[in-house]
Enzyme design. Structure first.
Site, PDB file in Angstrom:
ATOM      1  N   GLU A 125       0.725  -1.066   0.043  1.00 17.98           N
ATOM      2  CA  GLU A 125      -0.018  -0.111  -0.120  1.00 17.98           C
ATOM      3  C   GLU A 125       0.772   1.128   0.003  1.00 17.98           C
ATOM      4  OE1 GLU A 125      -2.516  -0.507   3.675  1.00 17.98           O
ATOM      5  OE2 GLU A 125      -3.179  -2.291   2.957  1.00 17.98           O
ATOM      6  N   CYS A 138       3.313   8.576   1.645  1.00 17.64           N
ATOM      7  CA  CYS A 138       3.733   7.215   2.642  1.00 17.64           C
ATOM      8  C   CYS A 138       3.857   6.224   1.682  1.00 17.64           C
ATOM      9  CB  CYS A 138       2.816   7.129   3.621  1.00 17.64           C
ATOM     10  SG  CYS A 138       3.067   5.897   4.751  1.00 17.64           S
ATOM     11  N   CYS A 145       5.344  -7.338   7.085  1.00 13.33           N
ATOM     12  CA  CYS A 145       6.376  -6.996   7.875  1.00 13.33           C
ATOM     13  C   CYS A 145       6.619  -8.220   8.948  1.00 13.33           C
ATOM     14  CB  CYS A 145       5.773  -5.709   8.881  1.00 13.33           C
ATOM     15  SG  CYS A 145       7.017  -5.227  10.080  1.00 13.33           S
ATOM     16  N   CYS A 149       4.458  -6.790  15.613  1.00 13.33           N
ATOM     17  CA  CYS A 149       3.896  -5.688  16.722  1.00 13.33           C
ATOM     18  C   CYS A 149       2.186  -5.998  16.912  1.00 13.33           C
ATOM     19  CB  CYS A 149       4.303  -4.232  16.328  1.00 13.33           C
ATOM     20  SG  CYS A 149       6.055  -3.945  16.316  1.00 13.33           S
ATOM     21  N   CYS A 152      -0.751  -3.752  15.157  1.00 17.46           N
ATOM     22  CA  CYS A 152      -0.522  -3.498  13.707  1.00 17.46           C
ATOM     23  C   CYS A 152      -1.037  -4.337  12.760  1.00 17.46           C
ATOM     24  CB  CYS A 152       1.220  -2.919  13.589  1.00 17.46           C
ATOM     25  SG  CYS A 152       1.617  -2.874  12.006  1.00 17.46           S
ATOM     26  N   CYS A 376      -1.889   1.142   8.172  1.00 15.22           N
ATOM     27  CA  CYS A 376      -1.049   0.273   7.340  1.00 15.22           C
ATOM     28  C   CYS A 376      -1.678  -1.215   7.296  1.00 15.22           C
ATOM     29  CB  CYS A 376       0.552   0.277   7.446  1.00 15.22           C
ATOM     30  SG  CYS A 376       1.051   1.901   7.467  1.00 15.22           S
TER      31      CYS A 376
END
Length: 384
Positions: A125, A138, A145, A149, A152, A376
């Site tokens: 994205e 951004c 990822c 976390c 997220c 995100c």
């Protein structure tokens, strides 16, 4: 949500997030390498690629001007290149890296989030945000990822792979084309700022990210010609990579996603903290600030009843007092079905006042994009 909804913080994180000796949580799975694109190469490497195609090397500078300067994506517009050579050059240096799957907008069309499908099906994205005085993009540095976390959406999806330099640059160039063509409300414009705060941990894809920074900031025809001072690279705290970035002596802003000032809670919120503790991360950040004379941005997502207590603001203020730093408080963009949510306004205000009492500069981030799955990874999760 109350703190009893979470496991009690301990000095040893849960097995699901604990880093074993030698384990690299941020290693990218091995997948097919993205095709080589003009934006992956230096100008000298582009000349070499052109000559290996049997064409004059000076064509490389022409193509670079079209891509970075004129933002042209159609070889029919390369009017200074013989028609017979265009398809050869296009095939050699301009493979299709990504295709728009979905674009959604808010703020009267001035905030635009795009979901891209890469050549191998990976989803990433990017977001374009137009303000009255600037345009910020951004961008993602990885598909997914590996930082894990828990609050997220991207971190919970896991890591698919690293992006190439060109795949990162193309996100910015795509937004720049929309602006140049007047497709974003407000008339023709240009990208002023780029933040590496989309999907992924930028410093876990170090070489590609630094390559992208150089392509974005090198003057045309080498690159897009943005100012290094208008580039922000974020990290959850990969200390060796921060040290490596310091040695680059770039003028980019370093943003540290801290989210907790104490190790017990940060072990839960940012699992890589079990390898590099808060003190180590901030120490590396202060070395970066000292070397570059650039103020470090401390990113702090305010999560209701988890990390928004006044005593934590007090501890954060003590850690940052007198340092070349600025705190960027982020009202959490909750993801569907998540127990994590934004702080109450009164708790946010108290957090701000506590930091200000220590003389620490602090702002609360504009919550643009909440109505278009602004956090995100949300669009990618829905598509997947």
């Amino acid at each position: 949500m109350s703190t009893q909804d979470l496991p009690a913080p301990t000095s040893t994180p849960p097995a699901s997030t604990r880093l074993e000796p030698g384990q690299l949580l941020f290693e990218a799975p091995r997948r097919g390498k993205p095709p080589r694109h003009l934006a992956d190469l230096t100008l000298a490497e582009r000349k070499d690629a052109v000559t290996k195609s049997g064409l004059p090397g000076f064509r490389a500078a022409q193509l670079s001007k079209h891509y970075f300067g004129r933002l042209v994506d159609d070889p029919a517009e390369w009017t200074d290149v013989p028609a017979a050579q265009r398809e050869t050059l296009y095939a050699a240096l301009f493979p299709r890296l990504m295709t728009s799957v979905r674009e959604i907008t808010c703020d009267s069309g001035t905030t635009r989030k795009t979901l891209w499908r890469m050549h191998d099906g990976a989803l990433v994205e990017s977001v374009l945000m137009r303000y009255p005085d600037r345009v910020t993009m951004c961008v993602s540095s990885q598909a997914g990822c590996g930082m894990n976390c828990p609050f997220c959406a991207t971190g919970q999806a896991g890591l698919t792979r690293n992006l190439s330099t060109a795949e990162i640059v193309e996100q910015v160039v795509a937004g720049a084309r929309e602006l140049a063509r007047g497709e974003v409300p407000g008339g023709p414009g240009r990208v002023a700022n780029v933040v590496f705060m989309g999907m992924g941990e930028p410093l876990a894809n170090y070489n590609a990210v630094i390559g992208a920074v150089r392509r974005l900031t090198d003057p045309v025809p080498d690159g897009l010609g943005l100012s290094q001072r208008h580039i922000t690279v974020s990290t959850v705290g990969l200390v060796p990579a921060i040290e490596k970035l310091t040695a680059e002596q770039l003028n980019v802003t370093l943003a540290v996603s801290l989210h907790a000032p104490d190790d017990d809670l940060r072990d839960e919120l940012v699992p890589v903290n079990t390898r590099w503790r808060v003190g180590e991360v901030l120490g590396a950040a202060w070395d970066y600030a000292h070397t570059t004379k650039r103020r470090v941005s401390i990113e702090y997502a305010l999560i209701r009843d988890i990390n928004d207590q006044v005593w934590r603001a007090d501890l954060l203020g003590k850690r940052l007092r007198g340092k070349l730093a600025h705190v960027n408080l982020i009202p959490l963009n909750p993801t569907p079905g998540s127990k994590w949510t934004a702080s109450r306004p009164e708790d946010e205000d108290a957090f701000v006042r506590t930091l200000e009492a220590y003389g620490v500069p602090v702002t609360v981030r504009d919550t643009r994009g909440r109505e278009i799955d602004g956090a995100c990874g949300q669009l990618a999760a829905v598509e997947a």
